[in-house]
Design a protein around this motif. Structure first.
Motif, short mmCIF file in Angstrom:
data_model
loop_
_atom_site.label_atom_id
_atom_site.label_comp_id
_atom_site.label_asym_id
_atom_site.label_seq_id
_atom_site.Cartn_x
_atom_site.Cartn_y
_atom_site.Cartn_z
N TRP A 175 0.82 -1.21 0.00
CA TRP A 175 0.00 0.00 0.00
C TRP A 175 0.85 1.26 0.00
O TRP A 175 1.72 1.43 0.83
N LYS A 176 0.57 2.14 -0.95
CA LYS A 176 1.29 3.41 -1.08
C LYS A 176 0.54 4.55 -0.42
O LYS A 176 1.07 5.65 -0.27
N MET A 177 -0.70 4.32 -0.05
CA MET A 177 -1.45 5.25 0.77
C MET A 177 -2.14 4.42 1.85
O MET A 177 -2.38 3.23 1.64
N PRO A 178 -2.41 5.00 3.02
CA PRO A 178 -3.04 4.21 4.08
C PRO A 178 -4.33 3.57 3.58
O PRO A 178 -5.17 4.26 2.97
N PRO A 179 -4.51 2.25 3.80
CA PRO A 179 -5.70 1.57 3.29
C PRO A 179 -7.02 2.24 3.69
O PRO A 179 -7.93 2.34 2.87
N LEU A 180 -7.12 2.71 4.95
CA LEU A 180 -8.36 3.35 5.39
C LEU A 180 -8.61 4.63 4.60
O LEU A 180 -9.76 4.93 4.22
N VAL A 189 -1.07 6.90 -6.64
CA VAL A 189 -0.79 5.47 -6.64
C VAL A 189 -1.33 4.89 -5.33
O VAL A 189 -0.95 5.34 -4.25
N VAL A 190 -2.22 3.92 -5.43
CA VAL A 190 -2.86 3.33 -4.25
C VAL A 190 -2.05 2.17 -3.71
O VAL A 190 -1.81 2.06 -2.50
N GLY A 196 -13.94 1.55 11.02
CA GLY A 196 -13.88 2.59 12.05
C GLY A 196 -12.51 3.23 12.14
O GLY A 196 -12.24 4.24 11.50
N THR A 197 -11.61 2.62 12.93
CA THR A 197 -10.27 3.20 13.10
C THR A 197 -9.26 2.58 12.16
O THR A 197 -8.10 2.98 12.13
#
Length: 226
Positions: free
Chosen positions: A75-80, A128-129, A199-200
């Motif tokens: 993951w290149k960005m936080p999954p949440l 990029v995700v 949620g978090t």
């Protein structure tokens, strides 16, 4: 069972012509082949023959199978953040990323980008995700399916009972990052994102890499008729 023992038994099975299924439903073909080979069900997910997985396939069938899941450090960005930004409501009313990725952007603007050494989930904005190295995917595939005995069967129905004629067995092994890249470009390997907002954090069920049964031979470097 050794490969040589399988070849002898398969020749006998092939000569039988059409045989009735030993079980109703989609799993009937595998159960029938295993029964004819004298392989009995146990707690293992799949029988193997000298380390090769056995897979029976209806020639006119086109079922999807999961090759493996892979989600480690991609993951290149936080999954949440990805879920909140690009997700949609799932059947349970949760915000989720449940998409089968394509080379063309989907309704959320996400698409699969295939390069020489990696594949990525990207957004049309340039974000990029997630990124997977093809070398790692090839390694994962070989761990899950180092070799495959792929048995094809013609099917017909008689009085509500399915019959199979097992006519071909192929031994397949080996793959490469280059070969997988080509199959991603042809969209013969599907990438399924499977995560939702909890949620978090994002609850991730593992990115699934899937293919159609009849495309399986395209994923291997070596194919030998048995």
């Amino acid at each position: 069972m050794t490969i040589e023992e399988f070849k002898i038994k398969f020749r006998e099975i092939k000569e039988k012509g059409f045989v009735p299924s030993t079980r109703r439903g989609p799993t009937g073909i595998g159960h029938t082949l295993e029964t004819l080979l004298g392989i009995f069900e146990n707690n293992e997910a799949h029988p193997d023959i000298e380390g090769a997985e056995l897979k029976a396939h209806r020639t006119k069938g086109n079922s999807l199978i999961t090759l493996f899941t892979f989600n480690n450090k991609v993951w290149k960005m936080p999954p949440l953040e990805a879920v909140k930004k690009y997700g949609s409501l799932d059947k349970d009313g949760r915000q989720g990323l449940y998409y089968t990725m394509s080379l063309k952007p989907n309704s959320a603007g996400l698409f699969l980008d295939v390069q020489q050494s990696e594949i990525s989930i990207r957004h049309i904005s340039g974000q990029v995700v997630a990124t997977w190295k093809l070398q790692e995917l090839a390694k994962r595939f070989m761990q899950k399916m180092p070799a495959l005995i792929f048995v094809s069967a013609f099917t017909e129905e008689r009085d509500g009972i399915e019959y199979f004629h097992f006519y071909r067995a192929q031994f397949m092994k080996g793959t490469s990052p280059e070969l997988l890249a080509d199959q991603f470009r042809e969209e013969n390997i599907l990438v399924d994102l499977r995560l939702h907002d909890k949620g978090t954090m994002a609850r991730n069920h593992g990115t699934g890499f899937r293919t159609y049964e009849d495309k399986l031979p395209l994923l291997f470097q070596s194919i030998i008729d048995l």
